[in-house]
Scaffold this motif. Structure first.
Motif, PDB file in Angstrom:
ATOM      1  N   ARG A  75     -20.016  26.502   3.906  1.00  0.00           N
ATOM      2  CA  ARG A  75     -19.929  25.321   3.028  1.00  0.00           C
ATOM      3  C   ARG A  75     -18.811  24.398   3.498  1.00  0.00           C
ATOM      4  O   ARG A  75     -18.918  23.178   3.388  1.00  0.00           O
ATOM      5  CB  ARG A  75     -19.680  25.745   1.579  1.00  0.00           C
ATOM      6  N   THR A  78     -20.040  22.001   6.151  1.00  0.00           N
ATOM      7  CA  THR A  78     -21.055  20.989   5.844  1.00  0.00           C
ATOM      8  C   THR A  78     -20.736  20.124   4.634  1.00  0.00           C
ATOM      9  O   THR A  78     -21.408  19.129   4.403  1.00  0.00           O
ATOM     10  CB  THR A  78     -22.419  21.661   5.594  1.00  0.00           C
ATOM     11  N   GLU A  79     -19.746  20.509   3.843  1.00  0.00           N
ATOM     12  CA  GLU A  79     -19.440  19.758   2.634  1.00  0.00           C
ATOM     13  C   GLU A  79     -18.032  19.183   2.703  1.00  0.00           C
ATOM     14  O   GLU A  79     -17.184  19.688   3.425  1.00  0.00           O
ATOM     15  CB  GLU A  79     -19.539  20.668   1.399  1.00  0.00           C
ATOM     16  N   ASP A  80     -17.807  18.155   1.937  1.00  0.00           N
ATOM     17  CA  ASP A  80     -16.467  17.588   1.822  1.00  0.00           C
ATOM     18  C   ASP A  80     -15.646  18.528   0.954  1.00  0.00           C
ATOM     19  O   ASP A  80     -15.885  18.655  -0.245  1.00  0.00           O
ATOM     20  CB  ASP A  80     -16.545  16.194   1.195  1.00  0.00           C
ATOM     21  N   LYS A  83     -14.286  17.537  -2.421  1.00  0.00           N
ATOM     22  CA  LYS A  83     -15.204  17.349  -3.544  1.00  0.00           C
ATOM     23  C   LYS A  83     -15.616  18.666  -4.198  1.00  0.00           C
ATOM     24  O   LYS A  83     -16.277  18.666  -5.220  1.00  0.00           O
ATOM     25  CB  LYS A  83     -16.455  16.598  -3.082  1.00  0.00           C
ATOM     26  N   ILE A  84     -15.217  19.774  -3.596  1.00  0.00           N
ATOM     27  CA  ILE A  84     -15.548  21.073  -4.166  1.00  0.00           C
ATOM     28  C   ILE A  84     -14.630  21.323  -5.360  1.00  0.00           C
ATOM     29  O   ILE A  84     -13.428  21.078  -5.300  1.00  0.00           O
ATOM     30  CB  ILE A  84     -15.440  22.184  -3.106  1.00  0.00           C
ATOM     31  N   LYS A 129     -24.808  16.862   9.613  1.00  0.00           N
ATOM     32  CA  LYS A 129     -23.816  16.557   8.585  1.00  0.00           C
ATOM     33  C   LYS A 129     -22.409  16.498   9.157  1.00  0.00           C
ATOM     34  O   LYS A 129     -21.569  15.737   8.676  1.00  0.00           O
ATOM     35  CB  LYS A 129     -23.858  17.607   7.468  1.00  0.00           C
TER      36      LYS A 129
END
Length: 160
Positions: A75, A78-80, A83-84, A129
């Motif tokens: 995660r 692939t994720e900011d 923002k988690i 991404k």
């Protein structure tokens, strides 16, 4: 691996005294034992045991990658991360620290291979991404591929 040794590792996984568990992990001088423990720990209980494995000087890069993926570290790729949810603060700290240690090549032992659980489509989507994902997270790590068995007792009706 000797059955006696597997039994000792299994007993360690079920030990309730966390101080004793962490002390025993610090005494392990075998990368394979650390890898077997890493494969069988439950990180839903926290990251103390995983951190102890990672801080052991015998910890292998393949073991570090196993823990990264088992902790859903993909995660992070692939994720900011900002923002988690803050509810996952402990998780974020763990995967960020582990990510940085892997990228900075802090695991000098490279005898146990880890093959990321990713197909070609997964890798394509991840790179789309985040084109800057380090190759160490996408390709098999150096070393010998070892089939690690589960040493935890299965619950009735469990599929794993």
């Amino acid at each position: 691996m000797e059955m006696k040794n597997l039994e000792q590792l299994r007993n360690l996984l079920y030990e309730e005294d966390e101080v004793k568990v962490l002390d025993e992990i610090n005494r392990i001088e075998n990368a394979l034992d650390l890898h077997i423990l890493a494969r069988n720990i439950n990180m839903n209980d926290g990251f103390q045991v995983a951190c102890s494995i990672l801080n052991n000087p015998y910890c292998d890069l393949g073991t570090a990658l196993l823990l990264f993926y088992d902790a859903d570290g993909y995660r992070l790729l692939t994720e900011d991360i900002e923002k988690i949810s803050d509810r996952l603060r402990e998780w974020k700290e763990f995967v960020l620290l582990l990510y940085n240690r892997i990228v900075n090549d802090e695991f000098s032992n490279k005898h146990i291979s880890f093959i990321p659980p990713l197909g070609k489509v997964d890798i394509y989507k991840m790179k789309k991404k985040n084109p800057d994902i380090p190759k160490v997270f996408l390709e098999p790590s150096p070393g010998k591929e070892i089939g690690i068995l589960s040493i935890v007792e299965k619950k009735r009706g469990s599929q794993t």
